[in-house]
Every structure is written in C-alpha cells, then in structure tokens.
Design an enzyme around this catalytic site. Structure first.
Site, PDB file in Angstrom:
ATOM      1  N   SER A 254      35.285  34.315  31.750  1.00 17.22           N
ATOM      2  CA  SER A 254      35.764  35.176  30.663  1.00 17.22           C
ATOM      3  C   SER A 254      37.282  35.285  30.642  1.00 17.22           C
ATOM      4  O   SER A 254      37.874  35.523  29.588  1.00 17.22           O
ATOM      5  CB  SER A 254      35.149  36.575  30.786  1.00 17.22           C
ATOM      6  OG  SER A 254      35.472  37.155  32.040  1.00 17.22           O
ATOM      7  N   GLY A 283      31.171  35.596  32.027  1.00 19.45           N
ATOM      8  CA  GLY A 283      30.075  35.748  32.972  1.00 19.45           C
ATOM      9  C   GLY A 283      29.802  34.536  33.827  1.00 19.45           C
ATOM     10  O   GLY A 283      29.013  34.606  34.778  1.00 19.45           O
ATOM     11  N   ASN A 313      33.254  35.800  39.261  1.00 18.83           N
ATOM     12  CA  ASN A 313      31.895  36.287  38.976  1.00 18.83           C
ATOM     13  C   ASN A 313      30.927  35.971  40.105  1.00 18.83           C
ATOM     14  O   ASN A 313      29.925  36.675  40.272  1.00 18.83           O
ATOM     15  CB  ASN A 313      31.389  35.707  37.654  1.00 18.83           C
ATOM     16  CG  ASN A 313      32.126  36.269  36.460  1.00 18.83           C
ATOM     17  OD1 ASN A 313      32.408  37.457  36.402  1.00 18.83           O
ATOM     18  ND2 ASN A 313      32.482  35.409  35.527  1.00 18.83           N
ATOM     19  N   ASP A 404      41.018  46.754  32.370  1.00 23.89           N
ATOM     20  CA  ASP A 404      39.791  47.028  33.115  1.00 23.89           C
ATOM     21  C   ASP A 404      39.888  46.553  34.562  1.00 23.89           C
ATOM     22  O   ASP A 404      38.882  46.483  35.261  1.00 23.89           O
ATOM     23  CB  ASP A 404      38.583  46.389  32.434  1.00 23.89           C
ATOM     24  CG  ASP A 404      38.659  44.854  32.396  1.00 23.89           C
ATOM     25  OD1 ASP A 404      39.716  44.302  32.793  1.00 23.89           O
ATOM     26  OD2 ASP A 404      37.689  44.213  31.972  1.00 23.89           O
ATOM     27  N   HIS A 407      40.327  41.773  33.522  1.00 24.68           N
ATOM     28  CA  HIS A 407      40.680  40.863  32.435  1.00 24.68           C
ATOM     29  C   HIS A 407      42.085  41.166  31.920  1.00 24.68           C
ATOM     30  O   HIS A 407      42.389  42.325  31.606  1.00 24.68           O
ATOM     31  CB  HIS A 407      39.686  40.994  31.276  1.00 24.68           C
ATOM     32  CG  HIS A 407      38.282  40.653  31.650  1.00 24.68           C
ATOM     33  ND1 HIS A 407      37.380  41.611  32.102  1.00 24.68           N
ATOM     34  CD2 HIS A 407      37.624  39.463  31.667  1.00 24.68           C
ATOM     35  CE1 HIS A 407      36.229  41.018  32.355  1.00 24.68           C
ATOM     36  NE2 HIS A 407      36.345  39.714  32.113  1.00 24.68           N
TER      37      HIS A 407
END
Length: 432
Positions: A254, A283, A313, A404, A407
C-alpha cells in the site's frame, strides 16, 4: 457377552479420561472467563446476556458495530454470538483471569463448533495467545463462507498452527478468540483444547508462507485485488503499445500504491515523465507480490530500474520471523532478476512504522532490514535505507509525515523522492 461388556466399559472409561484432560472453554460458568468484544479503539466486557462496544471515533466508523451475546442456561454460557459491521478489524476474546499453561496441549488440537450466519461481506479468523505480546491467527475466510447458512460445523485446528520459534505457551491469557473483518455474524460453542491429535483443517506452513505465491485472501481484498492486477496488466500493455515503455517500475504494497493517491502530485512531477509503473497493492505480503510477478505484471518490460520495498505487512499481519520475511524478499529479487535481467534493482529498507523507536513492529522491520542489506551485490542489486529522513531527530515518527504512523502523506512522498533521487538517478544512468 461379559467380555464384550468389559471391552465397552474400558473404551468408555478411556474416552471419559481423555475428555477429562481437555481444557473446556465453552460451555462454562458465566464468571469462568472474561469475554470481551470490540475493535482497535475500544472493547466492552460481556457481563450479562449481551454487550455492544463503543463505535470508533473516526468519521468512517459511523455505521460500525461490534457486539456479542451469550446463550445462558443453568448458570453457564453454552454459546456466544459475535456480530460486527463495517470494521476492518473487530474481535471477540475469551480470556483467562490468570495465565494458563497450555504446554500440555502443544501436540493437540483447538476444537470448536461454528455456526456462520452472515459472512458474504466479511471474513473471520481464529486466534490464540502464544506468550507475552504474542497472538497467532488462522484465516477461516474460505471455509467459513462455504458454511454460511448450513448450521453448526465442527472445526479442528492443530495447535501447531499457532506455534512459531520462540512461542511460549506456559503463560497464556487468550486461549480462544475470533477476529472479524468487514461485516458478519457467527456463533461459537463447544470450545476446547485437547491433548489428542485428530485430522483437522489445514493451515499455512509459516516456514514457507512468505515464499509461496498466493493471491491476497482477505475479506476486504477479494473484490478489488484480482481486478487491480488485471488493470495493471492493461496499463502495462497500453504503455508498450504507445511506444512509451516504463523506464522505472515500483513494486510493493500500500505504501507503493500510495504513489497513485497521496503521492500523486510528486509522482506526476518526477516519475510520470519516465512513464513510471507503480505496482503497489494494499495489504500485500511478499507471497502476494510474488504471485503478481509470476502472473505477468513485469513480463515484456525492459525498465532501467526497479524499486522494490515490501515486508511491513508480513510483520504487521502475522508478526513474522524477520528471517522468513527476508526470505520472501530474496525470492522476489530472484524473480525480478530472472524476468528483467538488465534492470538495476534498488532494494529499499522497509520504512519505519509506529510512533516510537521501541515500537514492536518497527523492531521486526529493522531486523528484516539488517538481513536484506546483505542482498546487495553492487552490480545489479543495490540497498538504500532512507528511514532516517522520515524520522524526527529523537527517532519518533511524526503524524505530519505519516498520519497513521504507517502510510506517508504527500509530504512523506516528497521526502521519499528526495532521499532516493541521487541513488536512483545514478542507477538509471548506468543501466544497460
């Protein structure tokens, strides 16, 4: 007849003894376990017949719901119903009030009955604790969707599905949990840990999962992941047909996909003139990117450079052993070199995540980075760590760069481009 009766009595006694050695989680007295339901922001304890967790505070959580109810009879809970809606992560947890020693069950099974009511727009996993800060999950999305509306199904999972090197089952407070994504409703009953091993559902082999090509199989990815892959194949075909083949290709998750969103303006200034191709999928773990490469995403191309960054991930989804994640990255490098033998490959260190330097998942990523920097050969594979450029002087990660703490925003993509530019320009200049 008397002999047969003795045999039957012996078999019955052995069965009773075997079940007496089971750890029964449900059914159980209402106060035997602490049962909670909730999501990443809030949890609520089930102390009566039903409870609803507070909704997430974020704007997108307006329709979100997570609740649990109990079927209670004769002072004990026989079954629990778990319902969730519009949540990327929710959980039902049956926790022990004091740590349990599950080592006697290490060679046995986790068994339970599951009644899937609704799961067309969701997924469900089963979780079990494996020591301090350690929980492992097994994805039941495919079989559970097949069970929807068909009543109670018996599920048996080997305890080895939850074991890894370093797992400590001597003091576990989560002997059973369910994790829901999207929207769904399931009921669970007859939960127990057994010492005997029986045939059960297969689970991925954690030792080879990161290097085994696979499509991303999550409730939130099923609708878009394969179509995005087809879209990228078409984007590649259009670039080739127009006589503008990509000079640089980005491969990742992502964070790479973000070049099409938060990083779009930066991309337009610096990489669109190079007809860049961004092969980032939200993901993705290493095995998912490997599947994509083996299904045509870079075939027929001849870029000057490939930028690869992936692995966060693997850490975030399953707290994977750094050596296993690194093996997945090595497998991707091999695939890229085989399909693009003349491209220079810039292998980026996994970006820092979490606010503080001692963040658990950041620590895993750092250990991955220590391994993969050794993959650089100075000829075709080159390693670059720009993590320091994304951090504050004290090692903290600012929400002004990653809102966040995972990202990047537009500012984060500007930092990425600026920190990478000298190395990437050099590699593209020497590409054959």
């Amino acid at each position: 007849m008397q002999y047969r009766n003795l045999i039957a009595s012996a078999l019955l006694a052995a069965t009773v003894l075997a079940h007496a050695q089971d750890l029964v989680i449900l059914p159980a007295p209402t106060d035997a376990w602490r049962v909670t339901v909730g999501h990443w922001e809030a949890q609520a304890e089930l102390t009566s017949d039903g409870v609803v967790a507070p909704a997430p505070k974020a704007d997108h959580g307006g329709n979100a719901f997570a609740g649990a109810s109990a079927h209670v009879g004769a002072g004990r809970r026989d079954a629990l119903t778990f319902e969730w809606r519009d949540l990327w992560q929710s959980m039902l947890r049956i926790e022990s009030r004091k740590p349990l020693d599950l080592r006697p069950y290490a060679d046995g099974m986790l068994e339970f009955d599951l009644d899937v009511g609704v799961l067309a727009q969701g997924g469900v996993s089963v979780k079990l604790g494996c020591g301090a800060g350690c929980e492992r999950a097994v994805n039941l999305l495919e079989p559970a969707r097949g069970w929807a509306g068909k009543g109670w199904q018996h599920v048996a999972l080997s305890m080895s599905c939850f074991a890894r090197e370093g797992a400590d089952f001597s003091a576990v407070t989560l002997p059973f949990g369910l994790e829901g994504t999207g929207s769904g409703r399931v009921s669970v009953a007859n939960v127990r840990l057994t010492r005997a091993s029986v045939p059960g559902l297969a689970c991925p082999d954690y030792r080879s999962e990161s290097v085994t090509p696979a499509m991303l199989n999550e409730s939130w990815s099923i609708d878009w992941w394969k179509p995005r892959h087809e879209q990228k194949l078409e984007e590649k075909r259009q670039l080739l047909a127009a006589g503008t083949p990509p000079e640089v290709v980005f491969i990742g998750d992502s964070i790479t996909q973000g070049w099409e969103k938060e990083g779009r303006e930066v991309w337009q200034r610096h990489f669109a003139p190079l007809h860049g191709l961004a092969l980032g999928f939200g993901g993705d773990r290493t095995e998912n990117a490997l599947w994509r490469l083996q299904h045509g995403e870079i075939d027929g191309l001849a870029p000057k450079a490939v930028v690869l960054m992936i692995g966060t991930n693997n850490s975030g989804h399953r707290a994977e052993n750094p050596e296993t994640t690194a093996a997945g990255i090595k497998r991707l490098l091999d695939e890229i070199r085989r399909r693009l033998p003349n491209a220079q490959v810039l292998l980026l260190a996994i970006f820092p995540r979490g606010e503080k330097p001692d963040d658990f998942l950041r620590g895993i990523n750092q250990r991955v980075n220590q391994i993969i920097q050794g993959y650089a050969d100075g000829r075709q594979i080159h390693f670059l760590d720009i993590g320091a450029a994304l951090l504050q002087p004290d090692g903290t990660l600012s929400k002004e760069v990653m809102p966040d703490l995972l990202h990047p925003n537009e500012r984060g993509y500007e930092i990425w481009q600026r920190a990478m530019a000298p190395t990437l320009q050099q590699l593209m200049g020497v590409a054959r």
